[in-house]
Design a protein around this motif. Structure first.
Motif, PDB file in Angstrom:
ATOM      1  N   LYS A 140     -51.137  38.501  97.648  1.00 23.10           N
ATOM      2  CA  LYS A 140     -50.060  38.987  96.781  1.00 23.10           C
ATOM      3  C   LYS A 140     -48.715  38.461  97.288  1.00 23.10           C
ATOM      4  O   LYS A 140     -48.411  38.577  98.472  1.00 23.10           O
ATOM      5  CB  LYS A 140     -50.062  40.514  96.751  1.00 23.10           C
ATOM      6  CG  LYS A 140     -48.973  41.117  95.858  1.00 23.10           C
ATOM      7  CD  LYS A 140     -47.818  41.639  96.659  1.00 23.10           C
ATOM      8  CE  LYS A 140     -46.641  42.044  95.789  1.00 23.10           C
ATOM      9  NZ  LYS A 140     -45.523  42.612  96.561  1.00 23.10           N
ATOM     10  N   ASP A 153     -48.027  45.621  94.434  1.00 23.15           N
ATOM     11  CA  ASP A 153     -48.879  45.951  95.583  1.00 23.15           C
ATOM     12  C   ASP A 153     -50.143  46.679  95.110  1.00 23.15           C
ATOM     13  O   ASP A 153     -51.243  46.429  95.606  1.00 23.15           O
ATOM     14  CB  ASP A 153     -48.124  46.867  96.570  1.00 23.15           C
ATOM     15  CG  ASP A 153     -46.978  46.167  97.291  1.00 23.15           C
ATOM     16  OD1 ASP A 153     -46.915  44.927  97.246  1.00 23.15           O
ATOM     17  OD2 ASP A 153     -46.145  46.874  97.882  1.00 23.15           O
ATOM     18  N   GLY A 165     -42.338  48.302  92.392  1.00 15.95           N
ATOM     19  CA  GLY A 165     -43.137  47.893  93.550  1.00 15.95           C
ATOM     20  C   GLY A 165     -44.628  47.835  93.249  1.00 15.95           C
ATOM     21  O   GLY A 165     -45.455  47.641  94.144  1.00 15.95           O
TER      22      GLY A 165
HETATM   23 MG    MG Z   1     -42.499  45.097  96.914  1.00 19.74          MG
END
Ligand code: MG
Ligand code: ASP
Length: 409
Positions: free
Chosen positions: A9, A156, A153
């Motif tokens: 990632k 993830d 975010g």
């Molecule tokens: Mg991040």
């Protein structure tokens, strides 16, 4: 490492411009040459998600959640297509997939959807055809067939969920720092990179200000037993492994000190000390969808008590309104708020078997004249709320008191 399946990632800075995207493609090609199968997950380039949010604000103050999600998922789609182009130039066969195409099925809670099911059939097919699937992070498709995002975010989470569903050997999270540190290196120049952190420690760190990984992704990784490796896409050196705690190994008493100034304190004073009051107050906060963090009820005097809690700074007005709404009903006298607070936390799996951590923490704060306003603990964490302008020196003092300072240059 033996040959296997790796999910890689890449965060926003790792795909921040054309040159970074080419560097990512080189690295993926290198990983393939070592014989591994690779699934790539990408974030939006740089601060592109923030820019899209700003643009939405400029167009209209009302942002229908369905349309906001449709807008924000564009960022990751740009990255995935560009990464595939760079891979092609490297002679690596690849194909891009949106979250929906990758079979990431979520609930209908736009802007913070939860994954309900993973059906990565097309990803498996691409792998079987010898391709590198490149998946747009942070997004899925809801049970109502609408495009959703997984919360800020959230790439993830995409990476960990794919790693779990595909039974990958490791989920590598590439970022702009070389791993997880014993404290924020901008605050503590002597912070050190941790070679290994347990899931439990990482969750406490992510929840108390550690900025490297999204909390939900760590929970997901632990639940599915996915080893995480946080590392730099600028140096490509090995970083920090986040794995299940090894019971045969001696644990550091304290592994890290975190800080967080994103919360505010709300105090509701003169509350009658009787059953039902807390239930009414916190029921009201829950009804309004306000997330609380620490809660402290002071000892009562003359049948009255104070209740303080912390909320995200963004929620402080809503929390005050909720308290005011029930104030006369529960018979409280006043509601006050303080946004100039911060939290310092020490985290360590070895705390369970080592008494004295609390005492050393309090002594250290007292030795630099820092007043503790609230305290909360778990079996591997102690947090203290202090004045915001004393947070950084508190972190430095604790880092050194617990023997975490790096020796040497
Ligand atoms: Mg991040
Ligand atoms: N681009 C999204 C964000 O900025 C998701 C991510 O980067 O993980 O929050």
């Amino acid at each position: 490492m033996t040959v296997g399946l790796v999910v890689q990632k890449f965060g926003g800075t790792s795909v921040g411009d054309a040159e970074r995207i080419r560097a990512v493609a080189d690295h993926v090609a290198r990983t393939r040459r070592q014989g591994h199968d690779v699934v790539v997950v990408v974030s939006a380039m740089g601060k592109f998600t923030d820019e899209l949010l700003r643009l939405a604000d400029e167009v209209s103050p009302t942002r229908p959640p369905r349309e906001l999600d449709m807008l924000l998922t564009a960022g990751e789609r740009i990255s995935m297509a560009l990464v595939c182009m760079a891979l092609t130039a490297n002679g690596v066969e690849s194909a891009s997939f949106t979250g929906s195409q990758a079979g990431i099925i979520t609930d209908t809670d736009h802007t913070r959807a939860k994954i309900l099911e993973m059906r990565p059939d097309r990803i498996r097919e691409a792998l079987a055809a010898g391709q590198v699937p490149v998946v747009a992070g942070f997004q899925g498709v809801s049970t109502a067939k609408d495009i959703t995002t997984l919360g800020r975010g959230g790439s993830d989470v995409t990476a960990v969920a794919l790693a779990a569903a595909l039974n990958a050997d490791v989920c590598e999270i590439y970022t702009d720092v070389t791993g997880v540190f014993s404290a924020d290196p901008r605050v503590v120049p002597k912070a050190q990179r941790l070679a290994k952190v347990s899931f439990d420690e990482m969750m406490e760190m992510a929840a108390t200000g550690g900025r490297v990984l999204m909390l939900r992704s760590v929970e997901y990784a632990q639940r599915h037993g996915v080893p995480l490796h946080v590392r730099s896409s600028f140096t490509w050196e090995p970083g920090t492994w986040i794995v299940e705690e090894d019971p045969t190994m001696e644990q550091a008493v304290v592994s890290a000190v975190t800080d967080d100034t994103s919360e505010a304190k709300v105090t509701i004073g003169g509350v009658p000390d009787r059953p039902g009051v807390a239930a009414r107050l916190f029921g009201e906060l829950a009804n309004r969808g306000i997330n609380l963090d620490m809660i402290v009820q002071n000892t009562g005097e003359n049948g009255l008590t104070d209740i303080s809690f912390t909320v995200a700074v963004l929620d402080v007005d809503a929390a005050r309104d909720a308290c005011e709404a029930v104030r006369s009903e529960v018979g409280a006298t006043k509601v006050t708020t303080d946004i100039n607070i911060g939290r310092v936390t020490v985290v360590g799996a070895g705390m369970k078997s080592n008494p004295g951590v609390t005492a050393l923490m309090f002594e250290t704060l007292s030795s630099i004249g820092v007043n503790i306003q609230m305290i909360s603990t778990s079996s591997i964490r102690i947090s203290c709320v202090v004045a915001a302008d004393r947070v950084e020196e508190s972190v430095r003092a604790l880092h050194s008191a617990f023997g975490l300072d790096r020796v040497g240059p």
